[in-house]
Design an enzyme around this catalytic site. Structure first.
Site, PDB file in Angstrom:
ATOM      1  CB  THR A  88      38.863  33.346  28.048  1.00 23.81           C
ATOM      2  OG1 THR A  88      37.829  33.072  27.107  1.00 23.81           O
ATOM      3  CG2 THR A  88      39.530  34.633  27.677  1.00 23.81           C
ATOM      4  CE  LYS A 106      23.042  41.849  40.658  1.00 28.80           C
ATOM      5  NZ  LYS A 106      23.397  40.717  39.839  1.00 28.80           N
ATOM      6  CD1 TRP A 140      23.775  44.486  44.473  1.00 25.84           C
ATOM      7  CD2 TRP A 140      25.783  44.757  43.535  1.00 25.84           C
ATOM      8  NE1 TRP A 140      23.573  44.870  43.178  1.00 25.84           N
ATOM      9  CE2 TRP A 140      24.791  45.045  42.575  1.00 25.84           C
ATOM     10  CE3 TRP A 140      27.127  44.866  43.159  1.00 25.84           C
ATOM     11  CZ2 TRP A 140      25.102  45.426  41.270  1.00 25.84           C
ATOM     12  CZ3 TRP A 140      27.430  45.248  41.869  1.00 25.84           C
ATOM     13  CH2 TRP A 140      26.427  45.514  40.936  1.00 25.84           C
ATOM     14  CD  GLU A 197      39.708  38.135  28.681  1.00 24.65           C
ATOM     15  OE1 GLU A 197      40.290  37.739  29.703  1.00 24.65           O
ATOM     16  OE2 GLU A 197      38.598  37.720  28.321  1.00 24.65           O
TER      17      GLU A 197
HETATM   18  P1  AMP Z   1      41.244  34.097  33.819  1.00 19.53           P
HETATM   19  O1  AMP Z   1      41.189  34.938  32.617  1.00 19.53           O
HETATM   20  O2  AMP Z   1      40.777  32.698  33.603  1.00 19.53           O
HETATM   21  O3  AMP Z   1      42.595  34.163  34.467  1.00 19.53           O
HETATM   22  O4  AMP Z   1      40.202  34.704  34.861  1.00 19.53           O
HETATM   23  C1  AMP Z   1      40.257  36.047  35.238  1.00 19.53           C
HETATM   24  C2  AMP Z   1      39.294  36.276  36.376  1.00 19.53           C
HETATM   25  O5  AMP Z   1      39.713  35.560  37.538  1.00 19.53           O
HETATM   26  C3  AMP Z   1      39.231  37.708  36.825  1.00 19.53           C
HETATM   27  O6  AMP Z   1      38.399  38.504  36.007  1.00 19.53           O
HETATM   28  C4  AMP Z   1      38.686  37.557  38.237  1.00 19.53           C
HETATM   29  O7  AMP Z   1      37.273  37.370  38.255  1.00 19.53           O
HETATM   30  C5  AMP Z   1      39.325  36.283  38.707  1.00 19.53           C
HETATM   31  N1  AMP Z   1      40.511  36.598  39.517  1.00 19.53           N
HETATM   32  C6  AMP Z   1      41.798  36.587  39.145  1.00 19.53           C
HETATM   33  N2  AMP Z   1      42.596  36.898  40.181  1.00 19.53           N
HETATM   34  C7  AMP Z   1      41.792  37.138  41.242  1.00 19.53           C
HETATM   35  C8  AMP Z   1      41.994  37.517  42.616  1.00 19.53           C
HETATM   36  N3  AMP Z   1      43.212  37.694  43.136  1.00 19.53           N
HETATM   37  N4  AMP Z   1      40.904  37.673  43.380  1.00 19.53           N
HETATM   38  C9  AMP Z   1      39.652  37.481  42.907  1.00 19.53           C
HETATM   39  N5  AMP Z   1      39.395  37.114  41.645  1.00 19.53           N
HETATM   40  C10 AMP Z   1      40.452  36.945  40.819  1.00 19.53           C
END
Ligand code: AMP
Length: 542
Positions: A186, A439, A444, A331
């Protein structure tokens, strides 16, 4: 009583064998590191993946040993996707945008045994090789005659020299479908990166789901361009879904700028492209500047961070390209939701449809979602109540590889760290990452809502909203803005632009103009870094 159907394990090797047999002539086109265009067919991918499998067997690797890549999107990387996992080893895609020390840390943590890399990354290899203690073989993804004599990497061989002596026949082993197939760390904005370990079963089920019409709608008639890197959650699973359907694949290699991507879309008649918003921002800017039009692109999946409404409008209204807003996580393999309309939405006005399209979408079959309050109680699906988003399903993580803490699951559900609403029709909308929510006075504020409005202003190229400590309100939002080249907008004009678009108390208190907003290895805005840059910011009078 058990059913009497064949219990055939779901194996990644079966995908490439299927593509060979049913779509042997299907094309794979790649822009190479050398700059030229390489093209061949699924039949050749399969033959060379088998040669690679034979070659891996000569390297003294055990079942489940990790084989790493540090590579762009390209045909040899695709062969590694099938060749490595097919033999029962684990494909570990490293992110070259990280610092070499971090890459070495990750390689050691994963206990990588072999590292295949594009020549572009030779400087990274040189910087990390003394620190990566488990890697026994380095292989350069290049022709034998492109390998420099003085590479500085002892024992370095070229990919072509490695596979050339090998037969193109191979008997793929069958084993437990829950065996590990690939791994991806990640982005890890805080603490050490964490390793997600996919299985053959999770990968194939995810590919099936990804192909469905209300997901990515992949077919043998598509020409698919994954701009999303193959080192980021397996390019959202597109290489597997493409082999499953026989779709043509187009790989951009290292040329990720707007001009190169646009040219590839046109020359290879791309019908479907996938990437994070920042990539499309660059391409749309290039198209606007040159008055360019798409001739074949029909749809694009945008995810990884929230897709600004201005981008959806630009694709839909100006260029006639359908935007599939999608949400997922490393994940989750990564697909969780995709935004496609239902029958009931079709007669609606453009504006009403837009409200739906802006959401991150409906859960795919296979992904269960719920939102909960701080005590863990389920919240209603009314499109207004927001809470912590939890998911479960066969392609959702159960635990990290070599976890540092306890298992991440809460009663069998994975807490995503996102805050969201879900409406009556099952459309989920992310309000924020839980750590990015602002916040203010007990209420929020969604930083995504504040950013989406800013980027709709014609002078704004990029915007990031963060909360700043405030003596009265606890936190108040400010917006950091990068202006488009040559464009002008004042603080007052931008704040006025919010009028009527958002509740008054949600309007940011200030605008800070910056040259750039730090982006992470996968193109996401790094708010932690931005907070660090703006740490001395104080509200006047506060
Ligand atoms: P990653 O594991 O690096 O792909 O990051 C995942 C995170 O990216 C998610 O938990 C979200 O916070 C953010 N994310 C992914 N797709 C979107 C989306 N379409 N809109 C907003 N946040 C997103």
């Amino acid at each position: 009583m058990l059913g009497l159907m064949q219990n055939q394990p779901l194996m990644i090797s079966s995908l490439i064998e299927f593509a060979d047999r049913h779509h042997g002539e299907g094309e794979i086109v790649s822009r190479r590191v050398e700059g030229d265009i390489h093209r061949y067919t699924y039949k050749q991918v399969a033959a060379r993946a088998r040669q690679l499998a034979n070659a891996l067997d000569t390297l003294n690797l055990a079942f489940s040993d990790r084989v790493a890549t540090l590579a762009w999107n390209g045909y040899r990387h695709l062969e590694l996707y099938f060749g490595v996992s097919g033999t029962g080893r684990v494909l570990h895609t490293l992110n070259p945008r990280l610092h070499p020390d971090q890459i070495a840390w990750i390689a050691n943590h994963a206990e990588d045994k072999v590292l295949f890399f594009d020549m572009t990354f030779l400087p990274i290899i040189k910087a990390m090789q003394g620190k990566a203690t488990t890697i026994q073989h380095y292989v350069a993804l290049c022709d034998a005659d492109k390998l420099p004599a003085d590479s500085g990497v002892p024992g370095l061989i070229s990919y072509e020299a490695l596979i050339a002596p090998q037969k193109s026949t191979y008997s793929w082993p069958e084993f437990d479908e829950t065996s590990a197939s690939s791994m991806c760390y990640t982005s890890g904005t805080t603490g050490n990166p964490k390793a997600v370990l996919y299985s053959h079963r999770s990968t194939i089920l995810h590919a099936f789901a990804g192909c469905m019409p209300d997901a990515l709608n992949m077919s043998a008639r598509d020409s698919v361009l994954p701009v999303v890197p193959m080192f980021h959650v397996n390019a959202w699973g597109l290489p597997y879904a493409a082999a499953m359907t026989g779709a043509k694949m187009v790989f951009p290699g290292p040329a990720m700028d707007g001009k190169s991507i646009f040219e590839l879309i046109e020359s290879e008649k791309v019908s479907f492209a996938a990437g994070v918003p920042t990539v499309w921002q660059m391409m749309l800017a290039h198209m606007h500047a040159g008055g360019l039009r798409f001739s074949t692109l029909k749809r694009t999946v945008i995810g990884g961070s929230a897709c600004p409404p201005a981008m959806i409008t630009a694709f839909n209204d100006e260029y006639g390209v359908e935007v599939l807003h999608a949400w997922g996580m490393t994940e989750m393999s990564p697909l969780g939701t995709v935004c496609t309309l239902k029958n009931k939405h079709l007669p609606m006005s453009g504006e009403e449809k837009m409200k739906v399209r802006l959401k991150q979408g409906r859960g795919l079959y296979g992904v269960d979602m719920k939102i909960v309050d701080p005590e863990g109680a389920a919240l209603p699906w009314d499109g207004k109540t927001f809470g912590d988003l939890l998911v479960k399903g066969p392609w959702v993580i159960s635990d990290y590889f070599k976890p540092e803490g306890g298992p991440p699951l809460v009663d069998g559900w994975f807490p995503t760290g996102d805050v969201a609403t879900i409406d009556e029709d099952g459309y989920m909308q992310i309000t924020d990452r839980s750590k990015d929510v602002i916040k203010s006075g007990g209420e929020w504020i969604s930083s995504i809502d504040v950013e989406n409005i800013a980027v709709a202003h014609p002078a704004v190229a990029m915007a990031a909203c963060i909360g700043i400590a405030h003596p009265k309100w606890d936190e108040r939002p400010i917006i950091a803005v990068v202006k488009k080249p040559g464009a002008e907008v004042s603080r007052e004009e931008l704040l006025k632009f919010y009028d009527g678009k958002i509740a008054k108390w949600q309007i940011p208190d200030d605008v800070v103009f910056v040259d750039t907003i730090p982006l992470g290895g996968t193109g996401k805005m790094q708010k932690a870094k931005l907070r660090e840059i703006l740490k001395d910011y104080r509200f006047t009078g506060a």
